[in-house]
Write an enzyme that holds these catalytic residues in place. Structure first.
Site, PDB file in Angstrom:
ATOM      1  N   PHE A  78     -26.949 -48.262  63.962  1.00 48.53           N
ATOM      2  CA  PHE A  78     -27.868 -48.649  62.889  1.00 48.53           C
ATOM      3  C   PHE A  78     -27.840 -47.552  61.833  1.00 48.53           C
ATOM      4  CE2 PHE A  78     -31.771 -48.846  60.491  1.00 48.53           C
ATOM      5  CZ  PHE A  78     -31.800 -50.182  60.141  1.00 48.53           C
ATOM      6  N   LYS A 126     -36.461 -40.168  56.713  1.00 50.97           N
ATOM      7  CA  LYS A 126     -37.691 -40.402  57.464  1.00 50.97           C
ATOM      8  C   LYS A 126     -38.672 -39.222  57.455  1.00 50.97           C
ATOM      9  CE  LYS A 126     -36.346 -44.484  59.869  1.00 50.97           C
ATOM     10  NZ  LYS A 126     -35.103 -44.915  60.473  1.00 50.97           N
ATOM     11  N   ASP A 142     -25.730 -39.169  61.849  1.00 52.64           N
ATOM     12  CA  ASP A 142     -26.891 -39.814  61.234  1.00 52.64           C
ATOM     13  C   ASP A 142     -28.099 -39.437  62.082  1.00 52.64           C
ATOM     14  OD1 ASP A 142     -28.974 -41.421  60.456  1.00 52.64           O
ATOM     15  OD2 ASP A 142     -27.791 -43.260  60.289  1.00 52.64           O
TER      16      ASP A 142
HETATM   17  C1  PLP Z   1     -34.112 -45.751  59.686  1.00 53.11           C
HETATM   18  C2  PLP Z   1     -32.677 -45.404  59.817  1.00 53.11           C
HETATM   19  C3  PLP Z   1     -31.783 -45.574  58.738  1.00 53.11           C
HETATM   20  C4  PLP Z   1     -32.189 -46.214  57.436  1.00 53.11           C
HETATM   21  O1  PLP Z   1     -33.203 -45.555  56.781  1.00 53.11           O
HETATM   22  P1  PLP Z   1     -34.015 -46.312  55.615  1.00 53.11           P
HETATM   23  O2  PLP Z   1     -34.900 -45.262  55.041  1.00 53.11           O
HETATM   24  O3  PLP Z   1     -34.757 -47.427  56.265  1.00 53.11           O
HETATM   25  O4  PLP Z   1     -32.996 -46.820  54.652  1.00 53.11           O
HETATM   26  C5  PLP Z   1     -30.469 -45.169  58.917  1.00 53.11           C
HETATM   27  N1  PLP Z   1     -30.054 -44.641  60.080  1.00 53.11           N
HETATM   28  C6  PLP Z   1     -30.879 -44.468  61.130  1.00 53.11           C
HETATM   29  C7  PLP Z   1     -30.361 -43.844  62.381  1.00 53.11           C
HETATM   30  C8  PLP Z   1     -32.215 -44.854  61.047  1.00 53.11           C
HETATM   31  O5  PLP Z   1     -33.020 -44.731  62.101  1.00 53.11           O
END
Ligand code: PLP
Length: 400
Positions: free
Chosen positions: A140, A254, A225
């Site tokens: 994701f 985040k 990520d």
């Molecule tokens: C939440 C998340 C994203 C996307 O972040 P947004 O601020 O919602 O665009 C990308 N990678 C990971 C691992 C995430 O948990």
């Protein structure tokens, strides 16, 4: 207005791209949130780890209010005093020489992808526009067109094509699969050190280290990520730290703002980040003085309150307590720090009804992939709150 009135308005006027629990939150404080009907809940989702510092942290709030009174947005056509300081503090805290500021996590992922592609052509010498990036099943990385182009979740992809090319998907937690997928055109491997959205999928020990070695041996960049796992959530500043791995490129978001404002960043050293030249990439709000002031305060709270250490200690305790709950439904409890997944057996008949039952008893959680309950409270949670939550979880995990 009552809960049902707000829900009706949302239903009538808002896109139906989410199916939230039927709780309408009006205020929050630390680990607690309150709904329109006056009920109080323990937040065990933390906005997918954007609230590591807890809701409405007073120091971040003060920084935001103070900055909002001075200047909020300059655009990057001009400079501002906050961004320069954030760059320096991010570097001091993470060890990466440079950073670039964006807003959403998905945008930062896109930025990392543009950066490694540029590196591929200008440094590695891959023929232009032929770079490949290896990603993992169950990934994701956000909801933008490119990020869903290499998703393996039909729900995120179906009917949204045509997709961005240039990605190769291999199994997660299988370093040999990555090695086998590398070609002369491979620019990078991008992965999450723990797959949060896939259901807190925690790879075997040594996986990240093996992947990092494979990457460096093959002159391939490693992008982590850590938008969800970073900034203390798993008990270290970054989840990669558990294996002593330093990815070439780190993507965060985040909790970088403690939930106040969308702030994301890509971190790398000069030979890589230095490849961006004026005009090649940007964002109107990225690196705004308001974003930078909020992020500086959010990072300070992570340091001052030792949130990573807290996550390590309290996460270990929470997980031990969860593992001791006898339940006919629990298949496995897994995770690191305060990123915990409770995987249910098929006879549990889905995680959603457990989330709903927990809501009735004052705990907010979110099911992921139908069978996993994610437990990820703000890192400012204390032991007595965990001790309150455990019997509630025990009761729900034993309901008929
Ligand atoms: C939440 C998340 C994203 C996307 O972040 P947004 O601020 O919602 O665009 C990308 N990678 C990971 C691992 C995430 O948990």
């Amino acid at each position: 207005m009552k809960t049902k009135d707000y829900i009706q308005l949302e239903q009538d006027y808002g896109a139906h791209n989410y199916l939230p629990l039927d709780v309408v939150i009006v205020k929050a404080d630390g680990v607690w949130v309150y709904d329109v009907d006056g009920n109080k809940y323990l937040d065990c989702l933390s906005a997918y780890s954007a609230l590591n510092q807890g809701h409405v942290h007073p120091k971040i709030m003060q920084a935001m209010v103070d900055q909002a009174k001075k200047v909020t947005l300059t655009s990057r056509a001009f400079r501002n005093d906050q961004l320069a300081l954030l760059y320096k503090e991010l570097s001091d805290m993470t060890g990466y020489e440079m950073s670039i500021l964006m807003n959403s996590g998905a945008e930062a992922v896109e930025t990392a992808i543009k950066l490694v592609r540029k590196w591929a052509y200008q440094v590695k010498g891959i023929p232009r526009h032929e770079a490949e990036i290896i990603v993992c099943e169950g990934n994701f990385h956000g909801r933008t067109m490119t990020a869903i182009s290499f998703s393996t979740e039909p729900l995120y992809r179906d009917d949204f094509g045509p997709f961005t090319p240039g990605f190769v998907i291999v199994a997660y937690n299988d370093s040999a699969a990555i090695e086998a997928a590398i070609t002369p055109n491979t620019a990078a491997v991008m992965l999450e050190p723990i797959q949060g959205e896939a259901g807190v999928i925690t790879p075997s020990e040594g996986y990240l280290k093996q992947v990092a070695e494979i990457c460096s041996k093959n002159n391939v960049l490693l992008i982590a990520d850590e938008i969800q796992t970073g900034l203390g959530r798993t008990g270290k500043l970054f989840a990669c730290d558990h294996e002593g791995v330093r990815p070439d490129i780190m993507v965060i978001g985040k909790a970088l703002s403690g939930g106040f404002y969308p702030v994301s960043a890509v971190l790398a050293d000069k030979p890589i980040m230095g490849l961006f030249k004026p005009g090649e990439h940007g964002s109107t709000f990225g690196g705004s003085p308001l974003a930078a002031a909020v992020a500086r305060a959010a990072l300070r709270v992570i340091r001052e309150e030792k949130l990573a250490e807290r996550a390590e200690l309290l996460g270990t305790y929470f997980m031990e307590q969860l593992e001791e709950i006898p339940s006919p439904y629990v298949h496995e409890v897994r995770g690191k720090g305060l990123l915990i997944g409770i995987e249910l057996k098929p006879e549990a008949k889905g995680a959603r009804r457990f989330s709903e039952a927990l809501q009735k008893r004052g705990i907010l959680t979110k099911e992921t992939h139908e069978t996993v309950i994610r437990i990820a409270p703000p890192l400012v949670i204390d032991k007595s709150t965990i001790d309150w939550a455990i019997p509630v979880l025990r009761e729900v995990l034993n309901m008929s």
